[in-house]
Design an enzyme around this catalytic site. Structure first.
Site, short mmCIF file in Angstrom:
data_model
loop_
_atom_site.label_atom_id
_atom_site.label_comp_id
_atom_site.label_asym_id
_atom_site.label_seq_id
_atom_site.Cartn_x
_atom_site.Cartn_y
_atom_site.Cartn_z
N VAL A 45 36.42 -17.44 24.14
CA VAL A 45 36.86 -16.95 25.62
C VAL A 45 36.66 -17.75 26.55
O VAL A 45 37.63 -17.85 27.60
CB VAL A 45 36.29 -15.33 25.72
CG1 VAL A 45 36.61 -14.66 27.08
CG2 VAL A 45 36.40 -14.50 24.17
N CYS A 46 35.51 -18.26 26.67
CA CYS A 46 35.03 -19.33 27.82
C CYS A 46 36.08 -20.43 27.97
O CYS A 46 36.63 -20.90 29.04
CB CYS A 46 33.96 -19.81 27.76
SG CYS A 46 32.63 -18.70 27.73
N THR A 47 36.86 -20.84 26.69
CA THR A 47 37.70 -21.89 26.66
C THR A 47 38.98 -21.57 27.20
O THR A 47 39.67 -22.48 27.88
CB THR A 47 37.71 -22.23 25.24
OG1 THR A 47 36.69 -22.96 24.60
CG2 THR A 47 38.86 -23.54 25.00
#
Length: 213
Positions: A45-47
């Protein structure tokens, strides 16, 4: 641990990052800041979030705002992760990711919520104005990616409402009608400030076209 609230001064700090040592208030200068945390490097998700933030970096720059991410991994890990982000999200991350290994920034900004995780930061966002005051705080669970279009929308609203005697209504987008603040009652001042006129829906609800920025 002190809980930050709206209107508080954003804590200053010095910390390593993917682009070198950063002194936070100095880095922001006289502009706005968007500080946002991530649970860890090399997470899916962070990516996507960092990739999208890089794609809309120009939109933040147009609003005189700098973005700066936080993750508890080290700077070398960040730099390797950025390569993945650039490759998978077809972009180029140029803003810094703080290397918060000692949890200094995470603690200052209350980004670790023990009932969610004792080691990883939650997805917090802080909007900070040129006076270094906290103007927005949003916290998401780790499983839910943030909406950075919403962060841009709030930034537009804050910059507009700081410079005019208005507030923005539900689901407002830049260019939509706005609301005249109830405290403004002098008719001469109203005519001067809102030459396009306004509609009185109720005495406390007066709608006017968005003033020029």
């Amino acid at each position: 641990m002190t809980t930050l609230r709206l209107g508080d001064t954003a804590p200053d700090f010095e910390q390593d990052s993917s682009i070198g040592r950063i002194r936070f208030h100095e880095y922001l200068g006289d502009g706005w800041g968007v500080l946002f945390s991530h649970p860890a490097d090399f997470t899916p998700v962070c990516t996507t979030e960092l990739g999208y933030t890089a794609i809309v970096a120009g939109e933040f720059a147009k609003r005189n705002a700098k973005v700066i991410a936080v993750s508890v991994d080290d700077a070398e890990s960040h730099r390797k992760w950025i390569e993945d982000i650039n490759d998978t999200q077809n972009t180029k991350v140029e803003f810094p990711i703080l290397a918060d290994e000692d949890r200094k920034v995470s603690t200052l900004y209350d980004m670790i919520h023990p009932n969610a995780s004792t080691t990883a930061t939650v997805r917090s966002v802080f909007l900070i104005d040129p006076a270094k005051k906290v103007r927005l705080i949003i916290t998401y669970p780790a499983s839910t990616g943030r909406n950075f279009n919403e962060i841009l929308r709030v930034l537009d609203s804050l910059q507009l409402t700081d410079s005019h005697s208005v507030a923005t209504p539900v689901n407002w987008e830049d260019g939509d009608d706005v609301i005249i603040v109830p405290s403004l009652q002098d008719e001469a001042v109203l005519k001067e400030k809102f030459p396009k006129g306004y509609t009185v829906v109720r005495p406390y609800l007066r709608v006017t076209p968005q003033p020029n920025k």
